[in-house]
Design an enzyme around this catalytic site. Structure first.
Site, PDB file in Angstrom:
ATOM      1  N   LYS A 135       0.822  -1.215   0.000  1.00  0.00           N
ATOM      2  CA  LYS A 135       0.000   0.000   0.000  1.00  0.00           C
ATOM      3  C   LYS A 135       0.849   1.256   0.000  1.00  0.00           C
ATOM      4  CE  LYS A 135      -4.515  -1.098   1.921  1.00  0.00           C
ATOM      5  NZ  LYS A 135      -5.334  -1.124   3.108  1.00  0.00           N
TER       6      LYS A 135
ATOM      7  N   LYS B  57      -5.248  -9.076  -7.473  1.00  0.00           N
ATOM      8  CA  LYS B  57      -6.461  -9.326  -6.685  1.00  0.00           C
ATOM      9  C   LYS B  57      -7.585  -8.365  -7.090  1.00  0.00           C
ATOM     10  CE  LYS B  57      -6.612  -7.743  -2.483  1.00  0.00           C
ATOM     11  NZ  LYS B  57      -6.421  -7.383  -1.099  1.00  0.00           N
TER      12      LYS B  57
ATOM     13  N   LYS C 140     -11.262  -3.076  -4.178  1.00  0.00           N
ATOM     14  CA  LYS C 140     -12.064  -1.847  -4.195  1.00  0.00           C
ATOM     15  C   LYS C 140     -11.258  -0.676  -4.726  1.00  0.00           C
ATOM     16  CE  LYS C 140     -14.157  -3.132   0.176  1.00  0.00           C
ATOM     17  NZ  LYS C 140     -13.895  -3.038   1.605  1.00  0.00           N
TER      18      LYS C 140
HETATM   19  P1  TYM Z   1     -11.522  -5.947   3.393  1.00  0.00           P
HETATM   20  O1  TYM Z   1     -12.557  -4.925   3.722  1.00  0.00           O
HETATM   21  O2  TYM Z   1     -10.401  -5.569   2.478  1.00  0.00           O
HETATM   22  O3  TYM Z   1     -12.205  -7.242   2.781  1.00  0.00           O
HETATM   23  C1  TYM Z   1     -13.296  -7.859   3.414  1.00  0.00           C
HETATM   24  C2  TYM Z   1     -13.243  -9.367   3.223  1.00  0.00           C
HETATM   25  O4  TYM Z   1     -13.235  -9.684   1.829  1.00  0.00           O
HETATM   26  C3  TYM Z   1     -12.131 -10.530   1.531  1.00  0.00           C
HETATM   27  N1  TYM Z   1     -11.637 -10.201   0.188  1.00  0.00           N
HETATM   28  C4  TYM Z   1     -11.504 -11.086  -0.809  1.00  0.00           C
HETATM   29  N2  TYM Z   1     -11.741 -12.416  -0.871  1.00  0.00           N
HETATM   30  C5  TYM Z   1     -11.504 -13.038  -2.052  1.00  0.00           C
HETATM   31  N3  TYM Z   1     -11.042 -12.380  -3.145  1.00  0.00           N
HETATM   32  C6  TYM Z   1     -10.784 -11.064  -3.132  1.00  0.00           C
HETATM   33  N4  TYM Z   1     -10.350 -10.444  -4.223  1.00  0.00           N
HETATM   34  C7  TYM Z   1     -11.013 -10.348  -1.924  1.00  0.00           C
HETATM   35  N5  TYM Z   1     -10.879  -9.052  -1.551  1.00  0.00           N
HETATM   36  C8  TYM Z   1     -11.261  -8.980  -0.268  1.00  0.00           C
HETATM   37  C9  TYM Z   1     -11.095 -10.202   2.588  1.00  0.00           C
HETATM   38  O5  TYM Z   1     -10.173 -11.253   2.766  1.00  0.00           O
HETATM   39  C10 TYM Z   1     -11.969  -9.992   3.810  1.00  0.00           C
HETATM   40  O6  TYM Z   1     -12.290 -11.216   4.421  1.00  0.00           O
HETATM   41  N6  TYM Z   1      -8.587  -6.031   7.428  1.00  0.00           N
HETATM   42  C11 TYM Z   1      -9.805  -6.562   6.867  1.00  0.00           C
HETATM   43  C12 TYM Z   1     -11.036  -6.259   7.706  1.00  0.00           C
HETATM   44  C13 TYM Z   1     -10.894  -6.599   9.148  1.00  0.00           C
HETATM   45  C14 TYM Z   1     -11.062  -7.893   9.713  1.00  0.00           C
HETATM   46  C15 TYM Z   1     -10.869  -7.724  11.124  1.00  0.00           C
HETATM   47  C16 TYM Z   1     -11.336  -9.151   9.183  1.00  0.00           C
HETATM   48  C17 TYM Z   1     -10.625  -5.752  10.161  1.00  0.00           C
HETATM   49  N7  TYM Z   1     -10.609  -6.401  11.352  1.00  0.00           N
HETATM   50  C18 TYM Z   1     -10.909  -8.796  11.990  1.00  0.00           C
HETATM   51  C19 TYM Z   1     -11.412 -10.244  10.078  1.00  0.00           C
HETATM   52  C20 TYM Z   1     -11.196 -10.041  11.463  1.00  0.00           C
HETATM   53  C21 TYM Z   1     -10.015  -5.949   5.494  1.00  0.00           C
HETATM   54  O7  TYM Z   1      -9.482  -4.926   5.175  1.00  0.00           O
HETATM   55  O8  TYM Z   1     -10.921  -6.577   4.736  1.00  0.00           O
END
Ligand code: TYM
Length: 331
Positions: free
Chosen positions: A112, A195, A198
């Site tokens: 990032k 990947k 967003k």
């Molecule tokens: P975030 O908001 O980026 O993504 C949310 C969830 O979607 C999954 N994901 C994907 N899975 C498959 N293919 C993709 N291209 C893809 N892009 C995103 C992510 O793996 C995630 O499960 N840090 C985390 C949020 C978070 C969290 C937590 C998760 C904060 N605290 C505690 C679990 C436990 C995040 O930024 O997810």
């Protein structure tokens, strides 16, 4: 300790097919088996600049998406992270048990920030510690996420272990990642080696949960393909074809082999048509329910408030014990 699920999604930009297939959809079935806590992680969102009105709107949109995808607020706790102060309280405590060397290994931070590291915020650097705090504040045992969160979860386990060792107890369970199914890493529709995200500047790289049928169809039609004849699975030689097979397999709930059996002899154009019809069939009820739900902001806010009270009660009880373990005077 009883099994408890915790997971979350950041309220930044549109939710996409990766978020749905990699995470949210998998949560739905868990609600009947486990105690589930699903958070809208707005504290994580502000690790990069956010406009206040956009953040509020995105928090409600993610909530609506959870519900529209099948997360039931009567069964699961849904709440915004900022409404429970335990997250930041525990993040500080855990941060004091996290060596910088561990954080320096985090690939997501490196990716990032690139060469611009000195301008990254302390919040972005400490992001994985906050994530550990999210999970551990509830002493959650299982965390269903996509593949990209694996390293952060390993760190959460390391931090939990460091805390337990220092205070000579086993207060925190070591949370288990649940990374399951054919869609743990959905790739960009424009580049099968990146990947789906967003933050990709091209909207054609992803299917958003807010896309209508026409947009979904157009995006799959324009999705990158290759010159090889037929449809076959080979992640390194045919990343784009493999990604579309994974998406098909996840949406149709059939194995990759079954998809290749059915479409192996067809061309990309036919396969994309079938995939787009399948995606529209599955996603359009979600999209329309999301739109309906978002018309009633007071309902969304009531779900979040109820969730915040329930999550807050669990976390407050744990934080009292954590403060006692750490040696803070209890007044
Ligand atoms: P975030 O908001 O980026 O993504 C949310 C969830 O979607 C999954 N994901 C994907 N899975 C498959 N293919 C993709 N291209 C893809 N892009 C995103 C992510 O793996 C995630 O499960 N840090 C985390 C949020 C978070 C969290 C937590 C998760 C904060 N605290 C505690 C679990 C436990 C995040 O930024 O997810």
């Amino acid at each position: 300790m009883a099994d408890r699920i915790f997971s979350g999604v950041q309220p930044t930009g549109n939710l996409h097919l990766g978020n749905y297939l990699g995470a949210i959809r998998n949560w739905v079935g868990m609600q009947n088996q486990y105690e589930c806590i699903f958070c809208v992680v707005d504290l994580h969102a502000i690790t990069v600049p956010q406009k206040p009105d956009d953040l509020r709107q995105a928090t409600r949109e993610v909530t609506a998406a959870y519900i529209a995808c099948g997360v039931d607020p009567k069964k699961s706790i849904i709440f915004p992270q900022s409404s429970v102060s335990a997250h930041s309280d525990l993040a500080w405590i855990l941060g004091c048990h996290t060596p910088l060397g561990w954080l320096n290994r985090m690939t997501q931070f490196k990716e990032k920030t690139g060469k611009n590291r000195d301008n990254a915020s302390l919040g972005l650097y400490g992001y994985p510690v906050l994530m550990a705090a999210d999970i551990l504040a509830y002493r959650a045992t299982h965390v269903p996420v996509g593949e990209d969160q694996k390293q952060h979860l390993e760190l959460a386990r390391d931090i939990a272990g460091a805390f337990n060792r220092y205070y000579e107890n086993d207060y925190f369970p070591l949370p288990e990642p649940l990374i399951q199914g054919p869609a743990t890493r959905i790739m960009s529709l424009r580049d099968g080696t990146k990947k789906m995200s967003k933050s990709d500047e091209s909207d054609y790289s992803r299917i958003n949960l807010t896309d209508d049928a026409e947009a979904i169809d157009l995006k799959f039609r324009k999705a990158k393909s290759d010159m090889v004849e037929g449809i076959s699975y080979d992640e390194s030689a045919r990343p784009e074809a493999s990604n579309l097979i994974n998406i098909f397999s996840a949406l149709a709930n059939v194995s990759r082999e079954a998809v290749v059996n059915d479409y192996g002899a067809r061309n990309f154009s036919d396969f994309k048509k079938a995939l787009s019809a399948l995606a529209i069939e599955q996603l359009s009820p979600i999209t329309s329910l999301m739109r309906e739900l978002l018309k009633d902001v007071s309902y969304i806010d009531a779900v979040l408030k109820d969730g915040a009270e329930k999550a807050g009660a669990i976390a407050a009880k744990n934080m009292k014990q954590i403060h006692e373990i750490v040696g803070f005077v209890q007044l």
